[in-house]
Motif scaffolding. Structure first.
Motif, PDB file in Angstrom:
ATOM      1  N   ASP A   1      33.430 -77.112 -75.743  1.00 40.92           N
ATOM      2  CA  ASP A   1      33.519 -78.003 -77.047  1.00 40.92           C
ATOM      3  C   ASP A   1      32.026 -77.612 -77.411  1.00 40.92           C
ATOM      4  OD1 ASP A   1      36.229 -78.310 -77.028  1.00 40.92           O
ATOM      5  OD2 ASP A   1      36.107 -80.400 -76.672  1.00 40.92           O
ATOM      6  N   ARG A   2      31.035 -78.171 -76.942  1.00 40.86           N
ATOM      7  CA  ARG A   2      29.668 -78.046 -77.314  1.00 40.86           C
ATOM      8  C   ARG A   2      29.445 -76.661 -77.554  1.00 40.86           C
ATOM      9  NH1 ARG A   2      27.181 -83.268 -76.429  1.00 40.86           N
ATOM     10  NH2 ARG A   2      27.927 -84.277 -74.657  1.00 40.86           N
ATOM     11  N   LEU A   3      29.501 -75.773 -76.614  1.00 44.42           N
ATOM     12  CA  LEU A   3      29.254 -74.112 -76.675  1.00 44.42           C
ATOM     13  C   LEU A   3      29.529 -73.841 -77.948  1.00 44.42           C
ATOM     14  CD1 LEU A   3      29.035 -73.502 -72.956  1.00 44.42           C
ATOM     15  CD2 LEU A   3      27.091 -73.786 -74.384  1.00 44.42           C
ATOM     16  N   TYR A   4      30.829 -74.170 -78.294  1.00 50.26           N
ATOM     17  CA  TYR A   4      31.717 -73.510 -79.291  1.00 50.26           C
ATOM     18  C   TYR A   4      31.249 -74.060 -80.514  1.00 50.26           C
ATOM     19  CZ  TYR A   4      35.644 -71.921 -82.012  1.00 50.26           C
ATOM     20  OH  TYR A   4      36.717 -71.431 -83.016  1.00 50.26           O
ATOM     21  N   HIS A   5      30.641 -75.162 -80.817  1.00 54.79           N
ATOM     22  CA  HIS A   5      30.074 -75.530 -82.108  1.00 54.79           C
ATOM     23  C   HIS A   5      28.645 -75.349 -82.115  1.00 54.79           C
ATOM     24  CE1 HIS A   5      33.779 -77.954 -81.628  1.00 54.79           C
ATOM     25  NE2 HIS A   5      33.947 -77.741 -83.178  1.00 54.79           N
ATOM     26  N   ILE A   6      27.995 -74.635 -81.367  1.00 55.22           N
ATOM     27  CA  ILE A   6      26.489 -74.400 -81.624  1.00 55.22           C
ATOM     28  C   ILE A   6      26.477 -73.300 -82.637  1.00 55.22           C
ATOM     29  CG2 ILE A   6      24.426 -73.222 -80.678  1.00 55.22           C
ATOM     30  CD1 ILE A   6      25.187 -74.597 -77.833  1.00 55.22           C
ATOM     31  N   PRO A   7      25.907 -73.829 -83.894  1.00 52.19           N
ATOM     32  CA  PRO A   7      25.929 -72.689 -84.801  1.00 52.19           C
ATOM     33  C   PRO A   7      25.250 -71.278 -84.538  1.00 52.19           C
ATOM     34  CG  PRO A   7      24.778 -74.913 -85.441  1.00 52.19           C
ATOM     35  CD  PRO A   7      24.919 -74.890 -84.165  1.00 52.19           C
ATOM     36  N   LYS A   8      25.645 -70.395 -85.245  1.00 48.76           N
ATOM     37  CA  LYS A   8      25.194 -68.848 -85.030  1.00 48.76           C
ATOM     38  C   LYS A   8      23.587 -68.645 -85.521  1.00 48.76           C
ATOM     39  CE  LYS A   8      29.405 -66.340 -86.001  1.00 48.76           C
ATOM     40  NZ  LYS A   8      30.221 -65.245 -86.645  1.00 48.76           N
ATOM     41  N   ASP A   9      23.072 -69.391 -85.999  1.00 48.52           N
ATOM     42  CA  ASP A   9      21.658 -69.549 -86.457  1.00 48.52           C
ATOM     43  C   ASP A   9      21.036 -70.208 -85.410  1.00 48.52           C
ATOM     44  OD1 ASP A   9      22.352 -71.984 -87.518  1.00 48.52           O
ATOM     45  OD2 ASP A   9      21.438 -71.481 -89.288  1.00 48.52           O
ATOM     46  N   HIS A  10      21.458 -71.133 -84.632  1.00 48.95           N
ATOM     47  CA  HIS A  10      20.595 -71.676 -83.433  1.00 48.95           C
ATOM     48  C   HIS A  10      20.203 -70.886 -82.523  1.00 48.95           C
ATOM     49  CE1 HIS A  10      20.054 -74.946 -80.363  1.00 48.95           C
ATOM     50  NE2 HIS A  10      19.774 -75.744 -81.312  1.00 48.95           N
ATOM     51  N   GLN A  11      18.818 -71.456 -82.076  1.00 42.30           N
ATOM     52  CA  GLN A  11      18.172 -70.613 -80.891  1.00 42.30           C
ATOM     53  C   GLN A  11      19.021 -70.402 -79.840  1.00 42.30           C
ATOM     54  OE1 GLN A  11      14.772 -72.772 -80.722  1.00 42.30           O
ATOM     55  NE2 GLN A  11      15.414 -74.233 -79.069  1.00 42.30           N
ATOM     56  N   ASP A  12      19.803 -71.268 -79.451  1.00 41.40           N
ATOM     57  CA  ASP A  12      20.583 -70.971 -78.144  1.00 41.40           C
ATOM     58  C   ASP A  12      21.869 -70.341 -78.254  1.00 41.40           C
ATOM     59  OD1 ASP A  12      18.678 -72.142 -76.546  1.00 41.40           O
ATOM     60  OD2 ASP A  12      19.373 -73.991 -76.734  1.00 41.40           O
ATOM     61  N   TYR A  13      22.094 -69.872 -79.564  1.00 42.12           N
ATOM     62  CA  TYR A  13      23.551 -69.405 -79.761  1.00 42.12           C
ATOM     63  C   TYR A  13      23.995 -68.135 -78.568  1.00 42.12           C
ATOM     64  CZ  TYR A  13      27.337 -67.366 -82.095  1.00 42.12           C
ATOM     65  OH  TYR A  13      28.856 -66.829 -82.421  1.00 42.12           O
ATOM     66  N   LYS A  14      23.138 -67.097 -78.645  1.00 38.88           N
ATOM     67  CA  LYS A  14      23.420 -66.066 -77.780  1.00 38.88           C
ATOM     68  C   LYS A  14      23.491 -66.476 -76.277  1.00 38.88           C
ATOM     69  CE  LYS A  14      21.892 -61.416 -76.475  1.00 38.88           C
ATOM     70  NZ  LYS A  14      22.767 -61.314 -75.201  1.00 38.88           N
ATOM     71  N   ARG A  15      22.781 -67.567 -75.776  1.00 36.51           N
ATOM     72  CA  ARG A  15      22.918 -67.844 -74.533  1.00 36.51           C
ATOM     73  C   ARG A  15      24.194 -68.622 -74.329  1.00 36.51           C
ATOM     74  NH1 ARG A  15      17.761 -71.140 -71.779  1.00 36.51           N
ATOM     75  NH2 ARG A  15      18.919 -72.771 -72.804  1.00 36.51           N
ATOM     76  N   ALA A  16      24.418 -69.504 -75.390  1.00 41.09           N
ATOM     77  CA  ALA A  16      25.520 -70.379 -75.327  1.00 41.09           C
ATOM     78  C   ALA A  16      26.981 -69.483 -75.014  1.00 41.09           C
ATOM     79  CB  ALA A  16      25.694 -71.253 -76.531  1.00 41.09           C
ATOM     80  N   GLN A  17      26.877 -68.317 -75.805  1.00 43.11           N
ATOM     81  CA  GLN A  17      28.140 -67.482 -75.936  1.00 43.11           C
ATOM     82  C   GLN A  17      28.112 -66.672 -74.640  1.00 43.11           C
ATOM     83  OE1 GLN A  17      30.699 -67.346 -78.352  1.00 43.11           O
ATOM     84  NE2 GLN A  17      29.487 -69.236 -78.935  1.00 43.11           N
ATOM     85  N   ASP A  18      27.049 -66.338 -74.133  1.00 44.20           N
ATOM     86  CA  ASP A  18      27.209 -65.824 -72.616  1.00 44.20           C
ATOM     87  C   ASP A  18      27.722 -66.934 -71.426  1.00 44.20           C
ATOM     88  OD1 ASP A  18      26.031 -63.452 -73.512  1.00 44.20           O
ATOM     89  OD2 ASP A  18      23.964 -63.616 -72.769  1.00 44.20           O
ATOM     90  N   PHE A  19      27.162 -68.018 -71.689  1.00 49.54           N
ATOM     91  CA  PHE A  19      27.308 -69.141 -70.836  1.00 49.54           C
ATOM     92  C   PHE A  19      29.206 -69.507 -70.749  1.00 49.54           C
ATOM     93  CE2 PHE A  19      27.225 -73.713 -69.474  1.00 49.54           C
ATOM     94  CZ  PHE A  19      27.270 -73.438 -68.144  1.00 49.54           C
ATOM     95  N   LEU A  20      29.530 -69.347 -72.238  1.00 50.27           N
ATOM     96  CA  LEU A  20      30.733 -69.609 -72.523  1.00 50.27           C
ATOM     97  C   LEU A  20      31.900 -68.640 -71.974  1.00 50.27           C
ATOM     98  CD1 LEU A  20      32.735 -71.316 -74.222  1.00 50.27           C
ATOM     99  CD2 LEU A  20      32.504 -70.124 -76.003  1.00 50.27           C
ATOM    100  N   ARG A  21      31.324 -67.342 -72.198  1.00 45.87           N
ATOM    101  CA  ARG A  21      32.007 -66.310 -71.655  1.00 45.87           C
ATOM    102  C   ARG A  21      32.299 -65.888 -70.092  1.00 45.87           C
ATOM    103  NH1 ARG A  21      29.393 -62.601 -73.967  1.00 45.87           N
ATOM    104  NH2 ARG A  21      28.420 -61.719 -72.311  1.00 45.87           N
ATOM    105  N   LYS A  22      31.037 -66.345 -69.282  1.00 48.89           N
ATOM    106  CA  LYS A  22      30.713 -65.934 -68.027  1.00 48.89           C
ATOM    107  C   LYS A  22      31.172 -67.029 -67.166  1.00 48.89           C
ATOM    108  CE  LYS A  22      27.527 -62.271 -68.914  1.00 48.89           C
ATOM    109  NZ  LYS A  22      25.868 -62.017 -68.897  1.00 48.89           N
TER     110      LYS A  22
END
Length: 145
Positions: free
Chosen positions: A43-64
């Protein structure tokens, strides 16, 4: 500071730390994941906005990491629910399906299984009470009470 703490009294410590700026939502999600709170981490990772500095890292962590763990837990609890259902352990099956529904993105079918197990548990309880009542009446009749 006291007002800030009182305003967050109902939230988890990580929610407070994120809102106070002590940690990022990504760091809170990592902590959730390490504690085994997979749904919270997702839930936390999903709600990180696309313009946030951690967005790409969050999506990788979410997926992997997070989604594979969520799916593994989901499969485990569905399998456990089916096993308990076959053994006619209705309450345990209900709990397993409830947990699985909480992990699912589309929980409708699992919620229906949960409801069926709840109904089976209620029927079993009613039958048990009825049988106990009948047995008590039979004993009373035999003892002349």
């Amino acid at each position: 500071m006291v007002l800030l703490i009182t305003g967050c009294a109902g939230k988890s410590i990580d929610d407070f730390r994120v809102s106070a700026g002590f940690i990022t939502p990504y760091e809170a999600a990592e902590a959730d994941y390490k504690r085994g709170d997979i749904k919270e981490a997702r839930d936390r990772l999903y709600h990180i906005p696309k313009d946030h500095q951690d967005y790409k890292r969050a999506q990788d962590f979410l997926r992997k990491k997070v989604d594979p763990a969520r799916l593994k837990l989901l499969r485990f609890y569905v399998k456990k629910g089916k096993k308990e259902e076959k053994l006619k352990h209705w309450a345990k099956a209900e709990e397993a399906y409830k947990t699985a529904a909480g992990l699912s993105i589309q929980p409708k079918a699992l919620i229906n299984y949960q409801r069926k197990m709840h109904e089976a548990t209620r029927r079993l309880r009613a039958e048990t009470i009825n049988n106990a009542r009948n047995n008590a009446e039979l004993i009373d009749r035999k003892s002349g009470v």
